[in-house]
Design an enzyme around this catalytic site. Structure first.
Site, short mmCIF file in Angstrom:
data_model
loop_
_atom_site.label_atom_id
_atom_site.label_comp_id
_atom_site.label_asym_id
_atom_site.label_seq_id
_atom_site.Cartn_x
_atom_site.Cartn_y
_atom_site.Cartn_z
CE1 TYR A 74 -2.77 -3.25 0.45
CE2 TYR A 74 -3.13 -2.70 2.75
CZ TYR A 74 -3.32 -3.54 1.67
OH TYR A 74 -4.08 -4.67 1.84
N PRO A 220 -14.94 -6.69 1.99
CG PRO A 220 -14.94 -5.74 4.13
CD PRO A 220 -14.07 -5.94 2.92
N PRO A 227 -25.30 -0.78 -8.23
CG PRO A 227 -25.43 0.01 -10.41
CD PRO A 227 -24.45 -0.35 -9.34
#
Length: 300
Positions: A74, A220, A227
């Site tokens: 990261y 998660p 949508p």
């Protein structure tokens, strides 16, 4: 390895606290609240975004988060440095877990690298960036296909014996890889992609539950933003007066006592929303409805 969970009563409408979902003892040493925080999405630049990210990390801990997940990948260490800036000196009871095993090969390139000498260097760098002498939980980000598992895990076990690593975890592994790794060292956690609509690693979760190994599902709540999410998710959310993301987290928390979700966000509002999921309790019928639900698109 020991583990246990505990629940507390909740009052509808109150702000959520991670402890309401119970606790889990990682490696029999680190008892953490089961609802954690994934730091991957915290931006480290520009300056304004970094300031906001620092505020989110600090607020997570203020609200009771005791498990924060990061990785060398990261930002190639920038995320670890951000957490150190935000939270050092770390409060008692806070477990920051990081991951190694992937190295940068160029501006956009990366490669697996879990050679023993490389893992040692990566761990040392992570300790320096996090400003600690021992990382409580160190996870192998991916199994390096070019290096025998026994060598990769064995290198981490040596670092554990030297006191630089408290407990060893794995990420994105199969049941066979988990079993092989456990022949070399005790494994305290597994971090695999898993959610209501992506249960490819169901057997891995079951193996972790049987062995008392923490299971940290990543991505998660990804489906909450889609949508065309299944009507069952919307129905349960409406019945509970909750958001789709909160229902997805509640489902994970109810799925197994070894599950420790680590939803990530760079938004204070979304952080509060996620933490409130710790208070949600699904009924048996709601769980059954969700269990029968399949994703409308190919998540797995």
């Amino acid at each position: 390895m020991t583990s246990s969970t505990s629940s507390t009563s909740s009052t509808p409408g109150t702000a959520g606290t991670p402890g309401a979902a119970g606790t889990f003892s990682i490696g029999g040493e680190h008892r953490v609240n089961r609802l954690g925080f994934g730091a991957m999405r915290l931006p480290t630049e520009p300056a304004a975004d970094r300031k906001a990210a620092l505020a989110v990390a600090r607020r997570a801990v203020e609200r009771g988060v005791t498990l924060i997940d990061t990785a060398h990948l990261y930002g190639w260490g920038a995320n670890e440095e951000l957490l150190a800036e935000a939270l050092y000196p770390y409060p008692d009871g806070l477990l920051i877990t990081t991951k190694v095993g992937i190295l940068r090969t160029g501006p956009e390139g990366w490669a697996y690298d879990a050679r023993p000498e490389s893992l040692r260097e990566q761990v040392d760098q992570g300790l320096r960036r996090l400003r600690i002498e021992r990382v409580g939980l160190l996870q192998l980000h991916r199994i390096d296909p070019k290096v025998p598992i026994a060598e990769q895990v064995g290198a981490l076990r040596e670092l554990q014996e030297e006191g630089k690593i408290g407990h060893i975890g794995l990420s994105e592994v199969t049941t066979a890889q988990l079993a092989e790794a456990r022949q070399t060292a005790e494994i305290a956690s597994v971090q695999n992609r898993y959610n209501l609509f992506d249960r490819e690693h169901e057997q891995v979760l079951e193996a972790c539950e049987a062995a008392g190994i923490a299971f940290l599902p990543w991505r998660p709540v990804a489906a909450a933003a889609e949508p065309d999410r299944p009507s069952a998710l919307t129905t349960v959310a409406t019945d509970l007066g909750a958001t789709a993301a909160q229902v997805l987290l509640a489902w994970l928390l109810a799925r197994s006592p070894v599950v420790l979700p680590i939803p990530g966000t760079a938004s204070l509002a979304h952080l509060e929303e996620n933490l409130a999921a710790a208070h949600l309790r699904l009924t048996d019928s709601q769980r059954a409805l969700l269990d029968r639900t399949v994703a409308p698109t190919d998540h797995h």
